[in-house]
Enzyme design. Sequence first.
Site, mmCIF file in Angstrom:
data_model
loop_
_atom_site.group_PDB
_atom_site.id
_atom_site.type_symbol
_atom_site.label_atom_id
_atom_site.label_comp_id
_atom_site.label_asym_id
_atom_site.label_seq_id
_atom_site.Cartn_x
_atom_site.Cartn_y
_atom_site.Cartn_z
ATOM 1 C CG HIS A 164 -1.082 1.535 1.776
ATOM 2 N ND1 HIS A 164 -1.314 2.026 2.497
ATOM 3 C CD2 HIS A 164 -2.449 1.965 1.087
ATOM 4 C CE1 HIS A 164 -2.048 2.774 2.219
ATOM 5 N NE2 HIS A 164 -3.287 2.954 1.312
ATOM 6 C CG ASN A 165 -0.441 5.272 0.529
ATOM 7 O OD1 ASN A 165 -1.164 4.397 -1.243
ATOM 8 N ND2 ASN A 165 -0.786 5.937 1.396
ATOM 9 C CG ASP A 174 -2.029 8.024 -4.002
ATOM 10 O OD1 ASP A 174 -2.868 8.207 -5.114
ATOM 11 O OD2 ASP A 174 -1.462 7.839 -2.996
ATOM 12 C CD GLU A 185 -6.519 5.712 -5.528
ATOM 13 O OE1 GLU A 185 -7.298 5.902 -5.360
ATOM 14 O OE2 GLU A 185 -6.211 4.167 -5.548
#
Length: 630
Positions: free
Chosen positions: A172-173, A204, A251
């Site tokens: 994640h991220n 992102d 994202e």
Amino acid sequence: MEENRWFLNIIQDDFMNGKIDLDSTVKLLEKLHMPFNLAHVKHVFKKTVDKRKIHTINMEDFRAIYRAIVHRNEFHEIFCAYSQNRKFLADTELIEFLKKEQFKTEDAEITALEVILKYEPIDEVRKRRQLSFEGFIRYLNSEDCTVFRKEHRTVYQDMNHPLCDYFISSSHNTYLVSDQLIGPSDLNGYISALLKGCRCLEIDCWDGSNNDPVVYHGHTLTSKLSFSSVIHAVDKYAFAASDYPVVLSLENHCSPKQQERMAQYLLNILGDKLLTSTIGDIAVTQLPSPEALKFKILVKNKKSGTIEETMLRKGQDSHGETGEVSEEEITSSDEETDEKAPLYPKSGLSKRKSEGISSHPPRKKAKMKKIQIAIELSDLVIYTKSEKFVSFEHSMAHQKCYENNSIGEVKAQKFVKHAADQFVSHTSRFITRIYPKGTRTGSSNYNPQEFWNVGCQMVALNFQTPGIPMELQNGKFLDNGGCGYVLKPEFLRNRNSTFNPHNVGRYSKPISLSIRLISGHQLPPSNLSKSNKADPLVQIEIYGVPEDQAKRKSSVIKSNALSPRWDETFSFTVQVPELALIRFCVQDEISLVANDFLGQYTLPLLSLSKGLLGEYSVAMGYRNESSSLK
């Protein structure tokens, strides 16, 4: 005696001047090819020299240090139980040991010969087809006696199932290396995740200056990376740890113009590695396998239209063209905090009651939000099209096999609790990604096990944050050669499955597990102790379906990190071994209510070896020290 002669032959040149210091002691231990922990060697050396107020040792002192560090009493007891003369194991005695203790029922004679030839350091003993105590301890400390099964250290599972049939190591991220609000973004986040075998990275993307997209956690003070630098890092490290496909989960908050720039970077930097068309038929009725996608990088993003339309456009210039994606946006007074917000607008969940989830206060009217997607980027999305999750019923009726959902942890936890069987049915068909709630600003992690229990493929964690969730993640993906893909059990792949982790019923295949905790050796010294003393205890934990969750604690051994001895047996019954992980955690008892973490080792239960195991790394936690539990 042969052992004495062998030992003296190795060390005598180093004692030409009579005595040696600590540095020479360490080098000499390295020459003897036995693992040791520097802190413990320093401690034992200091105890030896302190008595005499000097800083060097003689040959006899070195022998005593070597024995303290390497010759373990518990090894000697086992050796003597099988050796009639207590000096050597004859081949017949070694065969008996391998059969009784190591469960080597097949080809024990061949294995015995292999052990002697591989681990016996004394030439004369090896020629007689015997094993000395020195050979015996080298065997027990070798990779042939590790806790983790040898066969599972390489890819051994069938890699020809569709992608949705695998658990996939996901982060994640990935660009963040500390917290979610003000910390740095760093390419090392991507490099380190890829080197750990991670196969799904999150990027992102936001509009940057000079029409150059940037990567950061939007609307926060985290620093920015150029999108192109991230793709260069992916290009370089994508297949360093695994040959199997990498998914770039975008994202995407960029304008169509900068989305086109992203597409150009992806094409130009990744070249042939980037998957830009279907494999085989244009009409996609089933996802391809990890095997079919070896050395390929897939783009996960929203997509305008179908794969078929993309393939028909092949070769045409789509520059400047955009497509619209409609998304239902529901705003309400009780917006859940499981999405990326507080940072972004969110859509809620329809058909809540049908999912078995209690209804919420009245919602404001749903409205359709139109998102513009550059066709050049859209056309790079082949088998991993991001699709907003509406409900399990909606997915069953409308979702295509190449469309996948991302669900926040809070919503997903409700599904696990109230609609686990529907969740299992959903994940047997569609790749489902789970991500941490937005309120985890310190980059903490949820427990991934409950989402693996219902078959979620991409359970995304903050890789930069140590702790039990990442230890479970690392332990699970040790399996299958650490390639980042682990085949789900049949009951999570079968579309007709009625498996429910809360009530396993006919899916139970119970196994009895008995663990004899014999001893520890060279455990990391306590952080809170000035000497190398600690009061160690071991906690053995099972993670799996709720019924299998278990914790057992050993007694505490006072003031002994060098060679604590427990001789305790723990028994477990595990109903669903295919989903279970076992974690050994070594702690230092600070008080009756507080323990200091010394180290841990986590692995899938079905990857646990049988027999007497001298695993050198069981107690490797966040330190890189050589320690072991038996």
